[in-house]
Motif scaffolding. Structure first.
Motif, PDB file in Angstrom:
ATOM      1  N   ALA A 178       0.826  -1.207   0.000  1.00 20.75           N
ATOM      2  CA  ALA A 178       0.000   0.000   0.000  1.00 20.75           C
ATOM      3  C   ALA A 178       0.860   1.257   0.000  1.00 20.75           C
ATOM      4  O   ALA A 178       0.343   2.352  -0.235  1.00 20.75           O
ATOM      5  CB  ALA A 178      -0.937   0.006   1.205  1.00 20.75           C
ATOM      6  N   PHE A 179       2.177   1.123   0.250  1.00 18.81           N
ATOM      7  CA  PHE A 179       3.042   2.304   0.175  1.00 18.81           C
ATOM      8  C   PHE A 179       3.002   2.927  -1.219  1.00 18.81           C
ATOM      9  O   PHE A 179       3.287   4.111  -1.390  1.00 18.81           O
ATOM     10  CB  PHE A 179       4.489   1.960   0.562  1.00 18.81           C
ATOM     11  CG  PHE A 179       5.296   1.221  -0.472  1.00 18.81           C
ATOM     12  CD1 PHE A 179       5.820   1.872  -1.576  1.00 18.81           C
ATOM     13  CD2 PHE A 179       5.562  -0.134  -0.327  1.00 18.81           C
ATOM     14  CE1 PHE A 179       6.586   1.193  -2.525  1.00 18.81           C
ATOM     15  CE2 PHE A 179       6.323  -0.822  -1.265  1.00 18.81           C
ATOM     16  CZ  PHE A 179       6.829  -0.154  -2.369  1.00 18.81           C
ATOM     17  N   ALA A 180       2.627   2.124  -2.219  1.00 16.53           N
ATOM     18  CA  ALA A 180       2.632   2.623  -3.592  1.00 16.53           C
ATOM     19  C   ALA A 180       1.246   2.987  -4.103  1.00 16.53           C
ATOM     20  O   ALA A 180       1.128   3.565  -5.188  1.00 16.53           O
ATOM     21  CB  ALA A 180       3.248   1.581  -4.521  1.00 16.53           C
ATOM     22  N   GLY A 181       0.194   2.630  -3.367  1.00 20.74           N
ATOM     23  CA  GLY A 181      -1.141   2.904  -3.888  1.00 20.74           C
ATOM     24  C   GLY A 181      -2.228   2.503  -2.915  1.00 20.74           C
ATOM     25  O   GLY A 181      -2.111   2.708  -1.713  1.00 20.74           O
ATOM     26  N   SER A 182      -3.283   1.901  -3.443  1.00 19.81           N
ATOM     27  CA  SER A 182      -4.431   1.533  -2.620  1.00 19.81           C
ATOM     28  C   SER A 182      -4.777   0.066  -2.840  1.00 19.81           C
ATOM     29  O   SER A 182      -4.343  -0.559  -3.808  1.00 19.81           O
ATOM     30  CB  SER A 182      -5.640   2.409  -2.969  1.00 19.81           C
ATOM     31  OG  SER A 182      -5.982   2.267  -4.337  1.00 19.81           O
TER      32      SER A 182
END
Length: 263
Positions: free
Chosen positions: A19-23
């Motif tokens: 989730a560090f990169a998105g959802s």
């Protein structure tokens, strides 16, 4: 004990870590990760934990494909775990012409209750404070020190930037004297801790840097009360023997096999 007792906790960790990169979101049939800022980063744009709800794998795969098309992601990236394979999703994907990529990254777990003995005293490791922008940038640059082309450096710098700003990750830097020579991170949640992004600058390898980083991360993970510390590493690579020496044991041979649907 169920031989796959670790699978659902692992997949849950995957969802929350990347989730560090998105959802992310979950349905009864599949879990999804999508990133608006890193659309070409497959780890953050994929479907995982496919499960048959009675409609059959083919119908569920059609639903997954529709979700990817809605998000305008190409190729369609699907990870098949042991349960999904047993339910027939692998066969269904191959019939659709998916490119099969058997994982070369087995899952290793540290099961001891105490961390390994401290390695070489010439290497010292420090956690990066959230307010230390200079140290964070050093961490990012170390993550791309192995990339050879400018295109690769730009891509992985963007990934490392996102990872380094994720509040769920604790960043570490290793030093010899005053020189930063290596980096890794630690993500803890629900009693599990993941060690990732372990790297040593090429000029400082074989000096105990990776051992020092991983030992510190294990010690902090256990001190926080985590029941299991895990990581992935390339099968047959030099890091695999290192992790075994530190006390990691293989839990499963490549639990998430990635497949790409190109059409």
């Amino acid at each position: 004990m169920n031989a796959l007792w670790w699978l659902d906790p692992l997949l849950k960790h995957e969802i929350h870590y990347f989730a560090f990169a998105g959802s992310s979101w979950q349905t009864d049939c599949a879990w999804y990760l999508f990133s608006e800022t890193l659309p070409k980063y497959h780890d953050a744009n994929r479907a995982l934990r496919l499960r048959d709800d009675g409609r059959g794998p083919r119908k569920i795969l059609q639903e997954v494909v529709a979700v990817f098309k809605q998000h305008r992601r190409w190729p369609i990236v699907i990870d098949i775990d042991p349960v999904a394979e047993e339910q027939g999703f692998l066969d269904a994907l191959l019939r659709e012409g998916a490119l099969q990529n058997r994982s070369r990254y087995p899952l290793y777990a540290y099961k001891a209750t105490q961390p390994p003995l401290p390695p070489s005293p010439q290497v010292w490791v420090a956690a990066v404070p959230a307010y230390d922008e200079e140290a964070r940038q050093i961490w990012v640059e170390l993550q791309i020190c192995d990339e050879r082309t400018e295109e690769e450096r730009q891509f992985w710098r963007a990934v490392a930037e996102a990872e380094s700003r994720f509040s769920g990750c604790r960043l570490y830097l290793a030093y010899i004297e005053e020189s930063p020579v290596g980096a890794c991170d630690l993500f803890s949640m629900d009693g599990w801790a993941r060690i990732d992004s372990v790297i040593t600058h090429p000029e400082w390898r074989r000096r105990g840097v990776a051992s020092a980083l991983v030992t510190r991360a294990i010690a902090d993970a256990l001190a926080e009360g985590n029941q299991l510390v895990y990581l992935f590493t390339e099968a047959g690579g030099p890091a695999e023997s290192l992790y075994r020496r530190l006390g990691f044991e293989r839990l499963h041979e490549g639990p998430l096999h990635r497949h790409l649907l190109l059409a």
